[in-house]
Design a protein around this motif. Structure first.
Motif, PDB file in Angstrom:
ATOM      1  N   ARG A 281      -1.126   4.934  -2.561  1.00 36.19           N
ATOM      2  CA  ARG A 281       0.143   5.628  -2.763  1.00 36.19           C
ATOM      3  C   ARG A 281      -0.079   7.119  -3.032  1.00 36.19           C
ATOM      4  O   ARG A 281       0.812   7.939  -2.793  1.00 36.19           O
ATOM      5  CB  ARG A 281       0.892   5.013  -3.947  1.00 36.19           C
ATOM      6  CG  ARG A 281       1.342   3.587  -3.707  1.00 36.19           C
ATOM      7  CD  ARG A 281       1.740   2.884  -5.001  1.00 36.19           C
ATOM      8  NE  ARG A 281       2.087   1.485  -4.745  1.00 36.19           N
ATOM      9  CZ  ARG A 281       3.328   1.034  -4.607  1.00 36.19           C
ATOM     10  NH1 ARG A 281       4.348   1.872  -4.735  1.00 36.19           N
ATOM     11  NH2 ARG A 281       3.560  -0.233  -4.354  1.00 36.19           N
TER      12      ARG A 281
ATOM     13  N   TYR B 242       0.808  -1.218   0.000  1.00 35.27           N
ATOM     14  CA  TYR B 242       0.000   0.000   0.000  1.00 35.27           C
ATOM     15  C   TYR B 242       0.845   1.274   0.000  1.00 35.27           C
ATOM     16  O   TYR B 242       0.384   2.312  -0.458  1.00 35.27           O
ATOM     17  CB  TYR B 242      -0.967  -0.021   1.182  1.00 35.27           C
ATOM     18  CG  TYR B 242      -2.081  -1.042   0.992  1.00 35.27           C
ATOM     19  CD1 TYR B 242      -2.779  -1.112  -0.194  1.00 35.27           C
ATOM     20  CD2 TYR B 242      -2.414  -1.930   1.995  1.00 35.27           C
ATOM     21  CE1 TYR B 242      -3.779  -2.036  -0.391  1.00 35.27           C
ATOM     22  CE2 TYR B 242      -3.424  -2.866   1.819  1.00 35.27           C
ATOM     23  CZ  TYR B 242      -4.101  -2.919   0.619  1.00 35.27           C
ATOM     24  OH  TYR B 242      -5.099  -3.848   0.428  1.00 35.27           O
ATOM     25  N   ALA B 243       2.048   1.217   0.484  1.00 38.71           N
ATOM     26  CA  ALA B 243       2.992   2.338   0.370  1.00 38.71           C
ATOM     27  C   ALA B 243       2.284   3.678   0.557  1.00 38.71           C
ATOM     28  O   ALA B 243       2.368   4.572  -0.283  1.00 38.71           O
ATOM     29  CB  ALA B 243       3.684   2.296  -0.992  1.00 38.71           C
TER      30      ALA B 243
ATOM     31  N   HIS C 151      -4.004  -0.469  -4.139  1.00 34.82           N
ATOM     32  CA  HIS C 151      -2.655  -0.043  -3.728  1.00 34.82           C
ATOM     33  C   HIS C 151      -2.121   1.087  -4.606  1.00 34.82           C
ATOM     34  O   HIS C 151      -1.235   1.836  -4.185  1.00 34.82           O
ATOM     35  CB  HIS C 151      -1.686  -1.230  -3.757  1.00 34.82           C
ATOM     36  CG  HIS C 151      -1.558  -1.881  -5.101  1.00 34.82           C
ATOM     37  ND1 HIS C 151      -2.580  -2.603  -5.682  1.00 34.82           N
ATOM     38  CD2 HIS C 151      -0.524  -1.926  -5.972  1.00 34.82           C
ATOM     39  CE1 HIS C 151      -2.170  -3.061  -6.853  1.00 34.82           C
ATOM     40  NE2 HIS C 151      -0.938  -2.658  -7.057  1.00 34.82           N
TER      41      HIS C 151
ATOM     42  N   GLU D 188       3.300   7.524  -0.588  1.00 32.65           N
ATOM     43  CA  GLU D 188       4.626   7.626  -1.202  1.00 32.65           C
ATOM     44  C   GLU D 188       4.596   8.299  -2.568  1.00 32.65           C
ATOM     45  O   GLU D 188       5.619   8.831  -3.014  1.00 32.65           O
ATOM     46  CB  GLU D 188       5.264   6.239  -1.313  1.00 32.65           C
ATOM     47  CG  GLU D 188       5.731   5.663   0.011  1.00 32.65           C
ATOM     48  CD  GLU D 188       6.501   4.361  -0.151  1.00 32.65           C
ATOM     49  OE1 GLU D 188       6.718   3.941  -1.322  1.00 32.65           O
ATOM     50  OE2 GLU D 188       6.877   3.772   0.871  1.00 32.65           O
ATOM     51  N   GLY D 189       3.453   8.281  -3.230  1.00 38.90           N
ATOM     52  CA  GLY D 189       3.380   8.873  -4.562  1.00 38.90           C
ATOM     53  C   GLY D 189       2.670  10.209  -4.607  1.00 38.90           C
ATOM     54  O   GLY D 189       2.271  10.665  -5.691  1.00 38.90           O
TER      55      GLY D 189
END
Length: 526
Positions: free
Chosen positions: A337, A105-106, A333, A109-110
């Motif tokens: 992000r 799932y980070a 996911h 981060e984006g």
């Protein structure tokens, strides 16, 4: 990447038209056929010879995949081989199945820094400003029902003002788009303290205050679980000159209720007509994003085109609502992000977990989607559909996650938890404040969504040619090589502004919109 490869042909035959396939990611195990491919067709760029018949929009394996191994499209997992797959074979339901796999799932981060985006001249549309400052794209009088039992009288009242039946009924009120009855099949035999009734009340409350309604009647039977007095109280509503509520039983029966409703609408029409459109910033647009009757091209053409338009809308301060939770399953996911905070991302994951539990207790599989039509169009698993579906959201940040029919307050890209069934999903979006719907389709869905206009996007030119009577924009030009995604995104953004300014969409011209009001029913009926 679009590639054209040669068809096998006898030596003395005329050169055959080169076969067209599209590769979406270098890591993919499949390419998508843009034309029907027959056995023996060579795909030179892929160094593959087709084995069997491949319908347009369907997938061709470009490398061997052993049973249990993942198959990739969009550079992501769309399923697992259920039997050996050889290069050149058709990849579909007979050899591709769902399977469990971990998603990173980070969270956040984006996330993009939107503060560095270049300034743009504000886009505008001609909207109708309500007394509370909200801006409407349409100007209807609405009739809502608390229960199925009052649906007949509500429709009779609305029918009295139908321009196609009674041309003179609204002749003196050219600024009123119509009188619409939004009826449903619920409102009784449910837990009075349960979630199902709360969702219905929240949905009706959202419509009762929607800016596209100049005035509203709420009509009940009188003995239903969904009592009008409690409906108004839970939604913070009180009766006034533009909101009247009454029941069949208190009014004295069907005939008297219809007569009362007609007279009340007549009394509200002069004020409803006393409006004018004026230029308003695009930041007042809230657009619900929908895809239905999808095909193998949805994630290649119409959904990315809509995503490009969404990026422009958000750049201009507007709001886009992505929904249909079962149709982001397996691709969530990619959204977590982009969540502006971990909390927002975890809200999305929580809704995914709710759906997993919901399906389990109903002994259902979340992969009952794609539908039969989706599969005929080339989609095999919900993972594949989800990866193409989130393309509607463009590339901007995810700023908030809402439950069904909750009021949408944040600007930018948001998510609303809804089923994948389009009428239920869009009903929740409109209840949340969407004053425009954009709907992509590859199979030819017929749909409208009063009181908010709906723009229909065709994924392929064959559909556009066959059913242009129902479509507003042909995104098949991307496959034809006559337009780019960013170009059509700008065209669609302009179409959004024009439609919001009063230009009628194809679904509005056909009269769609009343029957597509479908609140989500999740509770037990007793």
């Amino acid at each position: 990447m679009l590639s054209t490869d040669s068809e096998a042909a006898p030596a003395d035959a005329q050169p055959a038209r080169r076969a067209r396939v599209i590769r979406l990611n270098p890591a993919d195990d499949v390419v998508v056929a843009l034309d029907q491919l027959v056995s023996g067709t060579t795909l030179d760029d892929e160094r593959v010879t087709v084995s069997g018949l491949i319908p347009p929009g369907h997938k061709v394996a470009t490398r061997a995949v052993e049973p249990g191994q993942p198959v990739h499209r969009y550079g992501q997992i769309i399923g697992f081989a259920s039997q050996p797959i050889r290069a050149g074979q058709h990849v579909h339901t007979h050899n591709l199945a769902m399977g469990e796999f971990a998603r990173d799932y980070a969270f956040s981060e984006g996330v993009c820094d939107m503060s560095s985006a270049p300034a743009v001249e504000p886009a505008t549309f001609d909207g109708i400003v309500r007394a509370d400052g909200r801006v409407a794209t349409r100007n209807y009088v609405g009739i809502l029902t608390s229960v199925n039992c009052s649906a007949t009288v509500a429709r009779a009242i609305a029918d009295h003002f139908r321009r196609d039946i009674h041309p003179d009924a609204l002749a003196a009120f050219p600024n009123v788009d119509g009188v619409v009855a939004l009826t449903h099949g619920a409102g009784c035999a449910v837990d009075p303290e349960g979630e199902a009734l709360s969702i219905l009340q929240r949905t009706l409350g959202g419509y009762a205050v929607h800016p596209n309604f100049a005035a509203v009647l709420v009509i009940g039977l009188g003995c239903e679980t969904n009592q009008i007095s409690r409906l108004l109280d839970t939604q913070g509503l009180t009766e006034h000159a533009r909101l009247h509520a009454f029941t069949i039983q208190d009014t004295g029966g069907t005939t008297k209720t219809i007569a009362k409703g007609i007279e009340l609408v007549r009394s509200m029409l002069p004020a409803a007509n006393d409006v004018r459109r004026e230029p308003m910033p695009a930041s007042h647009l809230t657009v619900g994003l929908q895809c239905g009757g999808s095909d193998g091209y949805s994630g290649i053409t119409a959904n990315p085109v809509l995503g490009a338009a969404v990026d422009l809308l958000v750049q201009h301060g507007g709001t886009a609502i992505l929904s249909e939770t079962p149709e982001i399953y397996g691709a969530e996911h990619l959204l977590t992000r982009r969540a502006v905070t971990r909390e927002v991302g975890e809200k999305l994951v929580a809704r995914i977990r709710w759906w997993e539990a919901y399906c389990e207790r109903h002994h259902a599989a979340i992969n009952n989607n794609p539908s039969a039509g989706n599969k005929a169009g080339g989609l095999t698993t919900v993972l594949e559909k989800s990866l193409g579906g989130i393309a509607k959201a463009g590339h901007t940040n995810l700023v908030e996650v809402y439950e069904y029919a909750q009021p949408v307050a944040k600007k930018g890209l948001v998510f609303m938890d809804t089923p994948g069934y389009d009428p239920i999903s869009a009903t929740g979006q409109v209840a949340g404040g969407a004053n425009l719907i954009c709907f992509t389709t590859g199979r030819g869905s017929a749909y409208g969504c009063a009181p908010s206009p709906s723009i229909k996007l065709a994924t392929n030119t064959a559909l556009w040619q066959r059913q242009s009577d129902d479509m507003d924009l042909n995104c098949g030009e991307v496959l034809d090589g006559t337009a780019r995604i960013d170009e059509l995104g700008r065209v669609l953004f302009r179409m959004m502004l024009d439609t919001a300014s009063g230009k009628r969409s194809r679904s509005e011209l056909h009269g769609y919109g009343q029957n597509e009001f479908v609140p989500w029913q999740i509770g037990a009926i007793t």
